[in-house]
Motif scaffolding. Structure first.
Motif, PDB file in Angstrom:
ATOM      1  N   VAL A  55       0.848  -1.185   0.000  1.00 14.51           N
ATOM      2  CA  VAL A  55       0.000   0.000   0.000  1.00 14.51           C
ATOM      3  C   VAL A  55       0.884   1.236   0.000  1.00 14.51           C
ATOM      4  O   VAL A  55       2.064   1.162   0.342  1.00 14.51           O
ATOM      5  CB  VAL A  55      -0.957   0.039   1.219  1.00 14.51           C
ATOM      6  CG1 VAL A  55      -1.884  -1.173   1.222  1.00 14.51           C
ATOM      7  CG2 VAL A  55      -0.187   0.118   2.533  1.00 14.51           C
ATOM      8  N   THR A  56       0.308   2.354  -0.409  1.00  9.07           N
ATOM      9  CA  THR A  56       1.019   3.624  -0.276  1.00  9.07           C
ATOM     10  C   THR A  56       0.322   4.430   0.802  1.00  9.07           C
ATOM     11  O   THR A  56      -0.890   4.334   0.995  1.00  9.07           O
ATOM     12  CB  THR A  56       1.062   4.426  -1.594  1.00  9.07           C
ATOM     13  OG1 THR A  56      -0.266   4.722  -2.009  1.00  9.07           O
ATOM     14  CG2 THR A  56       1.774   3.654  -2.678  1.00  9.07           C
ATOM     15  N   VAL A  57       1.123   5.193   1.517  1.00  7.04           N
ATOM     16  CA  VAL A  57       0.611   5.992   2.626  1.00  7.04           C
ATOM     17  C   VAL A  57       1.114   7.414   2.448  1.00  7.04           C
ATOM     18  O   VAL A  57       2.294   7.627   2.153  1.00  7.04           O
ATOM     19  CB  VAL A  57       1.080   5.433   3.991  1.00  7.04           C
ATOM     20  CG1 VAL A  57       0.509   6.252   5.141  1.00  7.04           C
ATOM     21  CG2 VAL A  57       0.703   3.966   4.139  1.00  7.04           C
ATOM     22  N   ARG A  58       0.220   8.349   2.640  1.00  2.00           N
ATOM     23  CA  ARG A  58       0.584   9.766   2.557  1.00  2.00           C
ATOM     24  C   ARG A  58       0.051  10.439   3.826  1.00  2.00           C
ATOM     25  O   ARG A  58      -1.151  10.478   4.051  1.00  2.00           O
ATOM     26  CB  ARG A  58      -0.019  10.385   1.309  1.00  2.00           C
ATOM     27  CG  ARG A  58       0.502  11.763   0.985  1.00  2.00           C
ATOM     28  CD  ARG A  58      -0.139  12.297  -0.293  1.00  2.00           C
ATOM     29  NE  ARG A  58       0.068  11.453  -1.443  1.00  2.00           N
ATOM     30  CZ  ARG A  58       0.977  11.679  -2.400  1.00  2.00           C
ATOM     31  NH1 ARG A  58       1.761  12.721  -2.327  1.00  2.00           N
ATOM     32  NH2 ARG A  58       1.084  10.870  -3.434  1.00  2.00           N
ATOM     33  N   PHE A  59       0.983  10.950   4.663  1.00  2.00           N
ATOM     34  CA  PHE A  59       0.624  11.647   5.904  1.00  2.00           C
ATOM     35  C   PHE A  59       0.458  13.135   5.651  1.00  2.00           C
ATOM     36  O   PHE A  59       1.104  13.693   4.759  1.00  2.00           O
ATOM     37  CB  PHE A  59       1.725  11.476   6.962  1.00  2.00           C
ATOM     38  CG  PHE A  59       1.685  10.167   7.686  1.00  2.00           C
ATOM     39  CD1 PHE A  59       0.959  10.021   8.847  1.00  2.00           C
ATOM     40  CD2 PHE A  59       2.390   9.074   7.193  1.00  2.00           C
ATOM     41  CE1 PHE A  59       0.929   8.815   9.521  1.00  2.00           C
ATOM     42  CE2 PHE A  59       2.365   7.862   7.862  1.00  2.00           C
ATOM     43  CZ  PHE A  59       1.626   7.731   9.025  1.00  2.00           C
ATOM     44  N   VAL A  60      -0.369  13.787   6.468  1.00  2.00           N
ATOM     45  CA  VAL A  60      -0.399  15.249   6.451  1.00  2.00           C
ATOM     46  C   VAL A  60       0.954  15.734   6.951  1.00  2.00           C
ATOM     47  O   VAL A  60       1.685  14.995   7.612  1.00  2.00           O
ATOM     48  CB  VAL A  60      -1.543  15.835   7.323  1.00  2.00           C
ATOM     49  CG1 VAL A  60      -2.906  15.389   6.819  1.00  2.00           C
ATOM     50  CG2 VAL A  60      -1.368  15.483   8.784  1.00  2.00           C
ATOM     51  N   ALA A  61       1.266  16.978   6.648  1.00  2.00           N
ATOM     52  CA  ALA A  61       2.542  17.554   7.088  1.00  2.00           C
ATOM     53  C   ALA A  61       2.613  17.578   8.613  1.00  2.00           C
ATOM     54  O   ALA A  61       1.597  17.729   9.299  1.00  2.00           O
ATOM     55  CB  ALA A  61       2.691  18.967   6.533  1.00  2.00           C
ATOM     56  N   HIS A  62       3.839  17.422   9.121  1.00  2.00           N
ATOM     57  CA  HIS A  62       4.077  17.522  10.566  1.00  2.00           C
ATOM     58  C   HIS A  62       3.524  18.858  11.054  1.00  2.00           C
ATOM     59  O   HIS A  62       3.661  19.874  10.378  1.00  2.00           O
ATOM     60  CB  HIS A  62       5.580  17.429  10.847  1.00  2.00           C
ATOM     61  CG  HIS A  62       5.905  17.248  12.286  1.00  2.00           C
ATOM     62  ND1 HIS A  62       5.896  16.015  12.883  1.00  2.00           N
ATOM     63  CD2 HIS A  62       6.222  18.144  13.250  1.00  2.00           C
ATOM     64  CE1 HIS A  62       6.212  16.154  14.158  1.00  2.00           C
ATOM     65  NE2 HIS A  62       6.412  17.438  14.410  1.00  2.00           N
ATOM     66  N   ASN A  63       2.869  18.854  12.210  1.00  2.00           N
ATOM     67  CA  ASN A  63       2.208  20.070  12.685  1.00  2.00           C
ATOM     68  C   ASN A  63       2.214  20.115  14.206  1.00  2.00           C
ATOM     69  O   ASN A  63       2.577  19.146  14.862  1.00  2.00           O
ATOM     70  CB  ASN A  63       0.774  20.132  12.144  1.00  2.00           C
ATOM     71  CG  ASN A  63      -0.036  18.916  12.562  1.00  2.00           C
ATOM     72  OD1 ASN A  63      -0.514  18.836  13.684  1.00  2.00           O
ATOM     73  ND2 ASN A  63      -0.179  17.951  11.655  1.00  2.00           N
ATOM     74  N   ASP A  64       1.809  21.249  14.755  1.00  2.00           N
ATOM     75  CA  ASP A  64       1.763  21.450  16.204  1.00  2.00           C
ATOM     76  C   ASP A  64       0.393  21.124  16.787  1.00  2.00           C
ATOM     77  O   ASP A  64       0.152  21.375  17.967  1.00  2.00           O
ATOM     78  CB  ASP A  64       2.122  22.899  16.555  1.00  2.00           C
ATOM     79  CG  ASP A  64       3.555  23.229  16.201  1.00  2.00           C
ATOM     80  OD1 ASP A  64       4.412  22.322  16.255  1.00  2.00           O
ATOM     81  OD2 ASP A  64       3.825  24.400  15.859  1.00  2.00           O
ATOM     82  N   LEU A  65      -0.500  20.591  15.984  1.00  2.00           N
ATOM     83  CA  LEU A  65      -1.866  20.323  16.425  1.00  2.00           C
ATOM     84  C   LEU A  65      -2.094  18.869  16.848  1.00  2.00           C
ATOM     85  O   LEU A  65      -3.177  18.522  17.301  1.00  2.00           O
ATOM     86  CB  LEU A  65      -2.854  20.689  15.308  1.00  2.00           C
ATOM     87  CG  LEU A  65      -2.773  22.130  14.823  1.00  2.00           C
ATOM     88  CD1 LEU A  65      -3.672  22.320  13.604  1.00  2.00           C
ATOM     89  CD2 LEU A  65      -3.140  23.093  15.941  1.00  2.00           C
ATOM     90  N   GLY A  66      -1.092  18.019  16.673  1.00  2.00           N
ATOM     91  CA  GLY A  66      -1.249  16.614  17.041  1.00  2.00           C
ATOM     92  C   GLY A  66      -2.018  15.806  16.007  1.00  2.00           C
ATOM     93  O   GLY A  66      -2.512  14.725  16.296  1.00  2.00           O
ATOM     94  N   VAL A  67      -2.122  16.318  14.787  1.00  2.73           N
ATOM     95  CA  VAL A  67      -2.873  15.644  13.722  1.00  2.73           C
ATOM     96  C   VAL A  67      -1.905  14.829  12.878  1.00  2.73           C
ATOM     97  O   VAL A  67      -0.920  15.355  12.385  1.00  2.73           O
ATOM     98  CB  VAL A  67      -3.596  16.689  12.838  1.00  2.73           C
ATOM     99  CG1 VAL A  67      -4.252  16.018  11.633  1.00  2.73           C
ATOM    100  CG2 VAL A  67      -4.614  17.471  13.653  1.00  2.73           C
ATOM    101  N   PHE A  68      -2.174  13.530  12.765  1.00  4.91           N
ATOM    102  CA  PHE A  68      -1.397  12.751  11.805  1.00  4.91           C
ATOM    103  C   PHE A  68      -2.314  11.877  10.956  1.00  4.91           C
ATOM    104  O   PHE A  68      -2.152  10.689  10.763  1.00  4.91           O
ATOM    105  CB  PHE A  68      -0.209  12.003  12.426  1.00  4.91           C
ATOM    106  CG  PHE A  68      -0.490  10.885  13.379  1.00  4.91           C
ATOM    107  CD1 PHE A  68      -0.357   9.563  12.981  1.00  4.91           C
ATOM    108  CD2 PHE A  68      -0.813  11.145  14.699  1.00  4.91           C
ATOM    109  CE1 PHE A  68      -0.564   8.521  13.881  1.00  4.91           C
ATOM    110  CE2 PHE A  68      -1.013  10.119  15.605  1.00  4.91           C
ATOM    111  CZ  PHE A  68      -0.898   8.801  15.187  1.00  4.91           C
ATOM    112  N   ASP A  69      -3.297  12.574  10.368  1.00  5.03           N
ATOM    113  CA  ASP A  69      -4.168  11.922   9.398  1.00  5.03           C
ATOM    114  C   ASP A  69      -3.306  11.348   8.282  1.00  5.03           C
ATOM    115  O   ASP A  69      -2.246  11.881   7.960  1.00  5.03           O
ATOM    116  CB  ASP A  69      -5.125  12.931   8.767  1.00  5.03           C
ATOM    117  CG  ASP A  69      -6.139  13.502   9.755  1.00  5.03           C
ATOM    118  OD1 ASP A  69      -6.081  13.163  10.945  1.00  5.03           O
ATOM    119  OD2 ASP A  69      -6.977  14.306   9.312  1.00  5.03           O
ATOM    120  N   HIS A  70      -3.782  10.278   7.705  1.00  6.78           N
ATOM    121  CA  HIS A  70      -3.050   9.689   6.597  1.00  6.78           C
ATOM    122  C   HIS A  70      -4.014   8.982   5.649  1.00  6.78           C
ATOM    123  O   HIS A  70      -5.036   8.445   6.063  1.00  6.78           O
ATOM    124  CB  HIS A  70      -1.963   8.726   7.082  1.00  6.78           C
ATOM    125  CG  HIS A  70      -2.461   7.669   8.011  1.00  6.78           C
ATOM    126  ND1 HIS A  70      -2.776   7.910   9.338  1.00  6.78           N
ATOM    127  CD2 HIS A  70      -2.701   6.360   7.812  1.00  6.78           C
ATOM    128  CE1 HIS A  70      -3.177   6.790   9.915  1.00  6.78           C
ATOM    129  NE2 HIS A  70      -3.143   5.837   9.009  1.00  6.78           N
TER     130      HIS A  70
END
Length: 132
Positions: A55-70
């Motif tokens: 599979v391929t995985v694409r994460f949101v950009a590193h951020n200060d909000l604690g979000v790591f949607d992918h």
């Protein structure tokens, strides 16, 4: 389509939990439902050997909000969006992963949720052990 929010409270700072959990190199250690081996990078896309195949995985950009949607692109080409948050909690951090049923049967959905819960418990164990 049903959604289920699966969470775990980890006795570590939200920043430490986020830094570890959102790091693609740590996936193979805690996210067995997604990564069964080392992650290979191709630009901003990750190639992962999973129980579902490659599979391929694409994460949101590193951020200060604690979000790591992918987004996970399955071998079929279907893209699955996975919302994940690391929230401050009185006992440390809470990781909340939203699982959506999509076209799964109820039994498949329950198994998928159980896999996510086991992955979050593994994450908890790794981070708790490293802070003891």
């Amino acid at each position: 389509m049903r959604s289920r929010h699966i969470s775990v409270v980890i006795e570590a700072s939200p920043e430490a939990v986020y830094d570890f959990a959102a790091d693609p190199d740590s996936l193979q250690h805690w996210a067995a439902g997604l990564a069964s081996s080392e992650v290979t990078r191709s630009g901003d896309v990750l190639l992962v050997e999973s129980p579902m195949g490659t599979v391929t995985v694409r994460f949101v950009a590193h951020n200060d909000l604690g979000v790591f949607d992918h987004d996970v692109t399955l071998p079929s080409g279907e893209i699955v969006h996975n919302p994940v948050r690391v929230l401050a909690h009185p006992d440390g951090a809470e990781v909340v992963f939203t699982v959506r049923q999509r076209d799964m049967t109820d039994d498949e959905f329950d198994r998928d949720c159980a896999t996510v819960a086991a992955d979050l418990e593994r994450l908890n164990q790794i981070l708790t052990d490293s802070y003891e």
